[in-house]
Design a protein around this motif. Structure first.
Motif, PDB file in Angstrom:
ATOM      1  N   GLU A  41       0.878  -1.177   0.000  1.00 15.68           N
ATOM      2  CA  GLU A  41       0.000   0.000   0.000  1.00 15.68           C
ATOM      3  C   GLU A  41       0.906   1.214   0.000  1.00 15.68           C
ATOM      4  OE1 GLU A  41      -3.820   0.742   2.618  1.00 15.68           O
ATOM      5  OE2 GLU A  41      -2.030   1.234   3.747  1.00 15.68           O
ATOM      6  N   HIS A  47      -2.796  -5.733  -3.565  1.00 19.70           N
ATOM      7  CA  HIS A  47      -3.352  -4.830  -2.563  1.00 19.70           C
ATOM      8  C   HIS A  47      -4.355  -3.881  -3.208  1.00 19.70           C
ATOM      9  CE1 HIS A  47      -3.893  -1.384   0.001  1.00 19.70           C
ATOM     10  NE2 HIS A  47      -3.523  -2.139   1.025  1.00 19.70           N
ATOM     11  N   ASP A  53      -7.483  -5.260  -1.229  1.00 15.75           N
ATOM     12  CA  ASP A  53      -7.788  -4.558   0.016  1.00 15.75           C
ATOM     13  C   ASP A  53      -8.803  -3.456  -0.327  1.00 15.75           C
ATOM     14  OD1 ASP A  53      -5.881  -3.884   2.825  1.00 15.75           O
ATOM     15  OD2 ASP A  53      -7.311  -2.383   2.115  1.00 15.75           O
ATOM     16  N   HIS A  97      -8.854  -0.597   0.775  1.00 19.50           N
ATOM     17  CA  HIS A  97      -8.113   0.665   0.694  1.00 19.50           C
ATOM     18  C   HIS A  97      -7.340   0.717  -0.611  1.00 19.50           C
ATOM     19  CE1 HIS A  97      -8.625   0.137   5.151  1.00 19.50           C
ATOM     20  NE2 HIS A  97      -9.239   1.266   4.895  1.00 19.50           N
ATOM     21  N   HIS A 130      -9.330  -5.803   8.723  1.00 18.47           N
ATOM     22  CA  HIS A 130      -9.450  -6.812   7.673  1.00 18.47           C
ATOM     23  C   HIS A 130      -9.322  -8.230   8.226  1.00 18.47           C
ATOM     24  CE1 HIS A 130      -9.129  -3.292   5.333  1.00 18.47           C
ATOM     25  NE2 HIS A 130      -7.823  -3.265   5.167  1.00 18.47           N
ATOM     26  N   HIS A 177      -7.084  -1.333  12.552  1.00 18.18           N
ATOM     27  CA  HIS A 177      -6.798  -2.771  12.591  1.00 18.18           C
ATOM     28  C   HIS A 177      -6.556  -3.268  14.012  1.00 18.18           C
ATOM     29  CE1 HIS A 177      -7.114  -3.181   8.431  1.00 18.18           C
ATOM     30  NE2 HIS A 177      -5.861  -3.002   8.060  1.00 18.18           N
TER      31      HIS A 177
HETATM   32 ZN    ZN Z   1      -6.613  -1.851   4.132  1.00 21.97          ZN
END
Ligand code: ZN
Length: 489
Positions: free
Chosen positions: A11, A106, A140, A142, A164, A439
């Protein structure tokens, strides 16, 4: 039936002062074919992991490609990206003919010269395989769900939970849908609605919790195969950064269009309503010390390594030490040099240590203090749902009533092991400060009597209007009040 699976993921915070090279992948996830461990997936490798488990019973041959993943950080080195990409594409070519491709990506990876890494990989993979080949991707939420990716793939599924905790479940969904398509049982069509907004959507908050539970109930009903809420990743200056809704329906494009539009409009109506309140550091610490029920968990999203922050901002530690707070534990502070110095000093040693505040202006000044090294541990891990995340060598130091966990592998607070590896039981502390956006809630939420979110001077600004975007497509909320949300595919 032959399926190929691989992973290339990170990311990218394009504002981060920490570029990402091959070294960062080698420190996190770097497995050549057959080398992926059997016990659990690593970061974005769940598609390969579940395909390996199901190959025999479902009667397909899995051809394993390489898996490369790095912790969230700055832009990836161009030559290193091309090296990893070309290795995987070379493996795909060598595996031909294949019926299906499973990619664990990702979705917010940026390399120098490539705004849309995942779109680049998918388009090149599509050029290698037959038209009939089914390409399934797990992302993901995001991520930047670009049109290039939608055009190059057949099935895209994002994790639904934030934190997640469902990476394996969603990888199972991708594989199930790919297999059903190959067996002629379904004909997936995708629709994408662009909400034209940047926002955070923790599913531990009531509004998103209810929304996600509701969309889960729609899947598998009335020809709806999959629904993904694309949160977007605000710390990236790329054109297609925006919250989006992806619907996959069985053969009926009109149905997918209508549901994506309806859910997208609902997400637009949630602007400004999906995140918890934030306190200033002093107010957050005061509220925590006033609490009779402990532990109180204080989260500092601004220094979340999971969003590409260095995780070495010292403002909270400095405040706790300055106020002589007792029974507080803080983690993680990423400082490999300080860890090395603690190992040199040894357990039980008291010595003057400079820690934190190293990487950039938003790290703040380092802390200089006489610390006692309370515990040292080599090669530590923390768990995040079913995945294992390496922390590297770690040291716990105490300054007055404040304990600080220093780590070598930069990552956010995810599992209780971050503290327990070093003999600190977070259940027994009054205040536990974690550098993480949300998270941490998977492991720390259940033990916290109260959770307080603080806004610090660390680099991940909570007010996106203060981020210096130059290339994100406008208009977009909250940068612009007037926007034009719409179906874009
Ligand atoms: Zn994420």
């Amino acid at each position: 039936m032959r399926l190929f699976a691989a992973t290339l993921a990170t990311e990218t915070n394009t504002f981060s002062p920490l570029p990402t090279s091959l070294e960062a992948y080698k420190e996190s996830v770097f497995y050549r074919p057959g080398e992926h461990p059997d016990d659990a997936p690593r970061m974005c490798t769940a598609p390969l992991f579940v395909a390996r488990r199901r190959a025999a019973e479902e009667g397909f041959t899995l051809i394993e490609g390489s898996c490369f993943a790095a912790s969230p950080s700055g832009t990836t080195n161009r030559a290193d990206y091309e090296l990893m990409r070309d290795e995987i594409l070379g493996q795909l070519k060598a595996a031909m003919p294949v019926d299906g491709v499973l990619l664990g990506l990702h979705g917010a990876m940026v390399a120098y010269g490539y705004d849309d890494v995942e779109g680049d990989i998918l388009e090149r993979a599509r050029a290698i395989v037959d038209k009939a080949c089914v390409i399934g991707v797990e992302l993901d939420p995001h991520c930047h769900l670009t049109l290039q990716r939608i055009r190059a793939s057949d099935i895209i599924v994002c994790y639904k939970e934030y934190p997640h905790t469902d990476v394996v479940d969603r990888a199972e969904d991708v594989l199930t849908l790919v297999l059903a398509t190959l067996r002629g049982k379904i004909k997936p069509v995708m629709s994408l609605y662009d909400c034209r907004q940047l926002q955070s959507y923790p599913t531990t908050e009531p509004l998103m919790r209810a929304f996600v539970d509701r969309i889960k109930g729609m899947e598998g009903q009335d020809g709806i195969l999959s629904i993904s809420i694309v949160h977007g990743f605000p710390y990236a200056d790329v054109p297609e950064n925006s919250s989006r809704v992806l619907v996959i329906a069985d053969a009926d494009k009109g149905k997918a269009d209508r549901l994506a539009t309806r859910l997208g409009e609902e997400l637009v109506s949630m602007r400004g309503k999906t995140i918890p309140p934030f306190l200033a550091i002093a107010d957050g610490v005061a509220a925590a010390t006033a609490s009779n029920a402990t532990p109180v968990v204080i989260a500092e999203p601004g220094d979340n390594a999971g969003g590409g922050a260095p995780s070495d901002n010292t403002s909270i530690v400095r405040h706790l030490i300055g106020r002589n707070i007792e029974g507080a534990a803080v983690g993680p502070i990423w400082d490999p040099i300080a860890v090395r110095l603690c190992f040199d000093a040894g357990e039980g040693a008291t010595f003057p240590l400079r820690f934190g505040g190293k990487i950039g202006p938003a790290s703040g000044a380092p802390v200089d203090a006489r610390v006692t090294v309370t515990r040292l541990a080599r090669g530590c891990w923390q768990s995040f749902g079913p995945t294992q995340v390496p922390l590297g060598d770690c040291a716990a130091v105490r300054v007055g009533g404040v304990e600080v966990v220093l780590i070598t592998n930069r990552t956010q607070a995810l599992g209780l092991e971050l503290f327990t590896n070093l003999g600190i039981d977070p259940r027994q502390r009054r205040i536990v400060v974690v550098k993480s956006t949300n998270h941490f809630m998977a492991a720390f939420g259940p033990i916290a009597k109260r959770v307080i979110y603080v806004d610090s001077d660390a680099p991940l600004a909570r007010d996106y209007r203060t981020i210096g975007y130059r290339r994100v497509e406008r208009p977009i909320w909250p940068l612009d009040e007037e926007t034009n949300p719409r179906l874009i595919f």
